[in-house]
Design an enzyme around this catalytic site. Sequence first.
Site, short mmCIF file in Angstrom:
data_model
loop_
_atom_site.label_atom_id
_atom_site.label_comp_id
_atom_site.label_asym_id
_atom_site.label_seq_id
_atom_site.Cartn_x
_atom_site.Cartn_y
_atom_site.Cartn_z
N SER A 251 0.84 -1.20 0.00
CA SER A 251 0.00 0.00 0.00
C SER A 251 0.87 1.25 0.00
CB SER A 251 -0.88 0.03 1.24
OG SER A 251 -0.11 0.32 2.40
N ASP A 252 0.34 2.33 -0.54
CA ASP A 252 0.94 3.63 -0.25
C ASP A 252 0.80 3.86 1.24
OD1 ASP A 252 2.15 6.09 -0.49
OD2 ASP A 252 0.91 6.73 -2.17
N TRP A 253 1.64 4.72 1.79
CA TRP A 253 1.74 4.88 3.24
C TRP A 253 0.46 5.49 3.80
CZ3 TRP A 253 5.18 2.18 1.39
CH2 TRP A 253 6.30 1.73 2.09
#
Length: 828
Positions: free
Chosen positions: A224-226
């Site tokens: 995932s993106d952060w």
Amino acid sequence: MGTSDEEIDRLLGKLTPRARALLLDGATTWRTRAEPALGLRELVMSDGPAGVRGEAWDERITSVLLPSASALAATWDEDLVESLGGLLAAEARRKGVDVLLAPTLNLHRSPLGGRHFECFSEDPELTGRVGAALVRGVQAHGVAATAKHYVANDSETDRLTVDVRVDERALREVYLAPFEAAVAAGVRLVMAGYNAVDGTTMTANALLSDPLKGEWGFDGVVVSDWGAVRSTEDTARSGLDLAMPGPDSPWGEALARAVADGTVPEDTVDDKVRRLLRLAAWLGALGEGEPTASGAARAGTEAPPAPRPAVAPRERALARRAVAAGSVLLSNRGVLPLDPGRLRTVAVIGAHAARTRTQGGGSAGVFPPHEVSVLDGVRAALRGRARVVHVPGPRPDGPAPPLGHDACTDPRSGLPGVLLRMLDADGRELYAERRRGGRLLEPRLVPGAHTVEVSARLRPRTAGRWTLGVAGFGRMSLALDGRPLLAGDFPPPTDDPAVVHVNPPAQYAGADLAVGQDALLVARRELAPGTGRATVVSAAPPAPDAAASPAEAARAAAGADAAIVVVGTTEHGECEGYDRTTLSLGATQNALVRAVAAANPRTVAVVNSGGPVELPWRDAVGAVLLAWFPGQEGGDGLADVLFGRAEPGGRLPTTWPAALADAPVTRTLPVDGRLPYDEGLHVGHRGWLRHTRVPAYWFGHGLGYTTWAHEELTVPPRAGAGEDVTVRVRVRNTGARSGREVVQVYLARPGSAVERPVRWFAGYAAVRARPGESVTATVRVPARALRHWCVRERAWRTETGRWRVLAGPSAGEVPLVADLEVVGPRTG
């Protein structure tokens, strides 16, 4: 670097279902979890398409800074990009980084996109080719690359929640295509973006399973993106494999409970863990005994870092070569290259000349060991030959810059820099250290920390009304010599990590300062949940008189043999987390260029931006050179071009409008949370051609220091559907200097049974030739360039019949045309 599937399954069997689930979120901001039972160490990740930052935002931990991604795409040189990927891999290994969070494969859909500098181009084919080259270069040295942000994450406005509505054919042919190329190149990770596509957030979207893992056969890790994971069960049942950061993600114990109660199937989790173990095995992080250098103490709790060793000459030379290779000569009226032997005085004008912007703003930022400005580069090139006069001109629009070590001293030691202190709730000092400047994104946390304090003794070199500021969130104050300037509570309006942790807005106050009278500036901000800890202290002297600055610059230009005026964007204009609202460089910078050009016809305008800007004076100057964000060696590389030691090798990876209103696609603002991609396939040059509009500069445009004639296009009489096509283009160097030409091939399909662009980019090859020499460029047009996605059949198809092949130096100039007959079954 490999472990068999049987061995992976054996290791998997050593873990309980709960232990498997707990492996799938981060241990820290930048690390995955270790599992001693498997000999699995933590994997370390780092941002950095233009450099490898590592785990900490600390100016003492420096990183080689390359030109921006848009500049790398402008090279149209995959071999060079692959070499630069190798340099990034070497940096990653030096810093103990296993996974580089690059390349960014989103497109320049609208010229207003705030993160253009981190993306390659407007075109899916060029983006895919350059991105694949960077992946190969990074991964050839044992560091994993990450293709991001999957998918349709092409603007910044409301990026955490925006729901992109894009038709299936455009999604397949345009936005997914670069990711497909990265998977074909063997990329080890793909990052799911924050946005939603067609109503479903990407971290739970079916597109993670198909086409990514199914049709394309991606066997790596989807991360995932952060902070993009905001729920447990729907994301865990999707194709997402790893939730970052940790340890407080919505997975962790919540995922373990969901597996235990059967709402998330065990075999779904097992597939994710297999992928993670497969990645770890490839990285040499599985089945080890003692941790490697990547297992060093967590950033933020260790002692201050040791200084970085000097950058190797080979690294500097490669970065410098990349600057020249990506710089684009947009126009030239016989002014460039400048002959140093005929110069006595050169005027270098503009604030960006002395403080050249080397990188874009946001999470990809690094701290380079040094930065060579355009002024530095010109002075070095002309040392002992000509006099260089610098006039700063007006200050560009935008926020005051962070305090630099050259403008202040630590009030405790008297050395250049600022004093950073961490205080408890009663104001007692818990620790203190001198730092180089006022941009402190991660002040070191210690037990009991309540308040961050940054103090500096200012040494004004200009008298008058200064602008002083402090950036951050929560309760903040600013005082000068004990006198309060501002105080208040400033809650974050967003939970966007790039805003909270990297680029918080500043609060400003004015104060009168006098030359020779030092002043003590003290900024404080309290630490509170959800506000991060980034603290930035800034100071700007009184702005020069807007009317007097151009006049002073004009006088300097009139008295010089040549003038170099440098203009560009600021971090306020091009930065992650924000889209632009204008392409204008501002009235003051435009007036500056006009004044200098009127005073000296031998004026070179150097444009320092990561994406398109309006150049209303482009016909008034002798030459326009696009520098992009050129990285740490920018000034020297640009001087190589300005004085003819190197040719400007770049070609535009994105069409540049003369005015924003001309651009066919500009919308980045969602309505009711939705952003429709109504243009469908017609992005970039395709949109310009569809609307019969003429830009300032077309995709593919760029001049060298010689001229070329495109003489002959040879196309095979027929080709089978689903086969690559090889075309040949003969070009001749008609100038007086050896050079490099980028020969571009486009396709058209008149009378197509499906909607198509007027023409679209299909391939290129670069050639070199001496004056008067003819050479033949061999261009492979991949079969994918002829196929289209059939929505009804949910399959790729290729139309048979007559196609048109066009060749030339840009999307707007294709003098050579030939027909191609495509035969065979209608398949892809």
